[in-house]
Design a protein around this motif. Structure first.
Motif, short mmCIF file in Angstrom:
data_model
loop_
_atom_site.label_atom_id
_atom_site.label_comp_id
_atom_site.label_asym_id
_atom_site.label_seq_id
_atom_site.Cartn_x
_atom_site.Cartn_y
_atom_site.Cartn_z
N THR A 74 -3.89 -27.79 31.32
CA THR A 74 -4.91 -28.77 30.98
C THR A 74 -5.01 -29.92 31.97
O THR A 74 -5.99 -30.66 31.96
CB THR A 74 -4.66 -29.34 29.57
N ASP A 75 -4.01 -30.08 32.82
CA ASP A 75 -4.04 -31.12 33.86
C ASP A 75 -4.36 -30.57 35.25
O ASP A 75 -4.47 -31.33 36.21
CB ASP A 75 -2.69 -31.84 33.92
N LEU A 76 -4.48 -29.25 35.37
CA LEU A 76 -4.61 -28.62 36.68
C LEU A 76 -6.08 -28.48 37.07
O LEU A 76 -6.85 -27.79 36.40
CB LEU A 76 -3.94 -27.25 36.68
N ALA A 77 -6.46 -29.13 38.16
CA ALA A 77 -7.84 -29.05 38.65
C ALA A 77 -8.07 -27.76 39.42
O ALA A 77 -9.10 -27.10 39.25
CB ALA A 77 -8.16 -30.25 39.53
N CYS A 78 -7.13 -27.42 40.30
CA CYS A 78 -7.37 -26.26 41.16
C CYS A 78 -6.07 -25.64 41.64
O CYS A 78 -5.02 -26.30 41.70
CB CYS A 78 -8.23 -26.65 42.36
N LEU A 79 -6.16 -24.37 41.96
CA LEU A 79 -5.10 -23.62 42.62
C LEU A 79 -5.67 -23.16 43.96
O LEU A 79 -6.67 -22.43 44.00
CB LEU A 79 -4.68 -22.42 41.78
N VAL A 80 -5.07 -23.60 45.06
CA VAL A 80 -5.56 -23.30 46.41
C VAL A 80 -4.65 -22.23 47.02
O VAL A 80 -3.44 -22.43 47.13
CB VAL A 80 -5.58 -24.56 47.29
N VAL A 81 -5.25 -21.11 47.44
CA VAL A 81 -4.48 -19.95 47.87
C VAL A 81 -5.07 -19.36 49.15
O VAL A 81 -6.29 -19.15 49.23
CB VAL A 81 -4.47 -18.86 46.78
N GLU A 82 -4.24 -19.10 50.14
CA GLU A 82 -4.64 -18.28 51.29
C GLU A 82 -4.48 -16.82 50.88
O GLU A 82 -3.37 -16.39 50.55
CB GLU A 82 -3.74 -18.55 52.48
N PRO A 83 -5.54 -16.01 50.92
CA PRO A 83 -5.39 -14.61 50.52
C PRO A 83 -4.38 -13.86 51.40
O PRO A 83 -3.67 -12.99 50.91
CB PRO A 83 -6.80 -14.03 50.65
N ILE A 84 -4.35 -14.18 52.67
CA ILE A 84 -3.27 -13.77 53.57
C ILE A 84 -2.77 -15.05 54.22
O ILE A 84 -3.53 -15.73 54.91
CB ILE A 84 -3.74 -12.76 54.63
#
Length: 458
Positions: A228-238
């Motif tokens: 509920t506090d998480l705006a985004c998850l940023v991920v490099e696919p590779i």
């Protein structure tokens, strides 16, 4: 050495202004490069380092030419920037023509078509069959910053999550998002808060399936952050700087499902892996992943500074008018070059070329791995391939990292006219990131030098 040979390309080779072969005519670096380097040390910050202090005078296709006349096979492409090739004809012509028409107006004051056309192309080619919008900026780190800003605005949440071994830039926020502190963050704090580092998928070392690795990541996010506090998850696919880690099958779509269920914006950092480098327009496509936002930079404009955040229209439109933009973001010359890059990808069948390069590289590297037990893992997709080097005799046991071997190989190759780059959390990954103009002949030649370098290690 015949055991590293790769079949020659069958297509008719294009004509280049620089011979597509390596040539070493002086010591590396040569006298002119040494003279320039002496001038540089007096006026350029020591914080701006160079992997190889040879000063480049010309570049074309997959070859760099330094001021001393040495020609290098470029397996770095400006860390994935000149994906369509150095001084690619369409890109040069498009930028030159645009320079004669409009160099700058600032899109947020008086707009122009080139910006709109780039946004149209990004909407067409990024993953996901929904309405998309974009904002154009200057660099990869700026794209990351804006992606996070947009996600926070849309969700009205504060926290940002990233993965172990990630690299996202050198700005204050992105330094906090990086996994490896040195040299990118050492002494530059304090850093932005509310950034959390979750465990990633690293099949070579964790042995987990995609579902298992995703469950571990999700458990961390739920316990350490709270959905509920998480705006985004940023991920490099590779993952790029982290060592070209390719996640286990199912990992990314499972994370996306969790993000969607919990109202979290999942962002694909495709800054290094996008724009046809992996044999798809965006690496996310390999994994069946349709992210909410996609970050583009590096290869998007063939060497000119341009980056973008592209994503679901409802997310992108959450920002108020005037909340996004910048003085040089979406510069018309860079946009013209980007349009030419998209044209080059289609007209030169560069998605196919990336797949050819992967086949050639992996075939040669697998033959080398049969002879050298320092090569612990071969991974990657398209023209984004790496080998992870381990200490002798540990490939089947501890997989102890071997950064010394990577440093020695990079130095050896440079002396013989080949530019390789290192990577990895422990500095034990040798990465191959050539332009899609690199021929099988050049790949074969580069692997010959690598073979000799490995042999020289004893």
């Amino acid at each position: 050495m015949t055991d590293t040979q790769i079949p020659a390309e069958t297509a008719t080779a294009p004509v280049y202004s620089v011979p597509q072969e390596r040539q070493v005519v002086t010591a590396i670096p040569g006298p002119k490069s040494q003279e320039l380097h002496a001038r540089r040390t007096k006026v350029v910050s020591a914080g701006v380092s160079s992997a190889l202090p040879v000063y480049i005078e010309r570049a074309n296709g997959a070859i760099l030419v330094d001021v001393d006349g040495n020609r290098f096979i470029d397996f770095g492409a400006g860390i994935g920037v000149t994906t369509v090739g150095h001084t690619e004809q369409r890109v040069v012509a498009a930028a030159a023509n645009q320079l004669q028409d409009v160099i700058h107006t600032l899109f947020t004051i008086t707009p122009y078509e080139e910006y709109v056309r780039v946004a149209e192309l990004l909407a067409e080619h990024t993953p996901g069959d929904w309405e998309k919008k974009s904002v154009l900026v200057n660099s990869g780190a700026e794209a990351v910053e804006n992606g996070v800003k947009i996600a926070r605005k849309y969700t009205r949440r504060r926290a940002v999550a990233v993965l172990d071994h990630a690299y996202h830039g050198r700005t204050n926020l992105t330094m906090a998002m990086n996994y490896k502190a040195h040299p990118y963050a050492t002494g530059y704090g304090p850093f932005a808060g509310d950034v959390y580092h979750a465990p990633s998928s690293y099949p070579y070392r964790d042995g987990l399936s995609g579902d298992e690795a995703a469950a571990r990541t999700i458990a961390y996010l739920e316990k350490a952050v709270g959905a509920t506090d998480l705006a985004c998850l940023v991920v490099e696919p590779i993952q790029g700087e982290g060592g070209f880690m390719v996640p286990a099958d199912g990992y990314l779509p499972t994370l996306q499902s969790w993000c969607t269920e919990n109202g979290v914006v999942m962002i694909a950092d495709e800054i290094q892996s996008g724009m046809a480098r992996t044999g798809r327009y965006f690496a996310s496509e390999h994994f069946g992943w349709e992210p909410d936002l996609v970050l583009s930079a590096k290869g998007i404009a063939g060497g000119l500074p341009l980056a973008a955040v592209t994503g679901r229209a409802e997310i992108m439109d959450a920002s108020q008018p005037g909340g996004l933009g910048g003085t040089f973001g979406g510069n018309p010359v860079a946009c013209a070059a980007a349009i030419a890059v998209f044209e080059s990808i289609e007209e030169n069948h560069l998605l196919d070329e990336a797949q050819r390069i992967e086949r050639a590289l992996k075939a040669g590297l697998e033959r080398l791995a049969q002879r050298y037990d320092l090569i612990g893992d071969i991974r990657g997709k398209g023209a984004m391939v790496a080998i992870e080097l381990v200490q002798p005799g540990t490939r089947e046991t501890t997989k102890a990292p071997n950064p010394e071997a990577v440093s020695a190989l990079v130095a050896y190759a440079a002396q013989h006219g080949v530019l390789f780059l290192s990577a990895g959390t422990w500095g034990n990954v040798l990465r191959f990131l050539p332009s899609l103009a690199v021929t099988d002949t050049l790949i074969d030649d580069g692997l010959r030098v690598l073979d000799d370098g490995l042999a020289s290690l004893g």
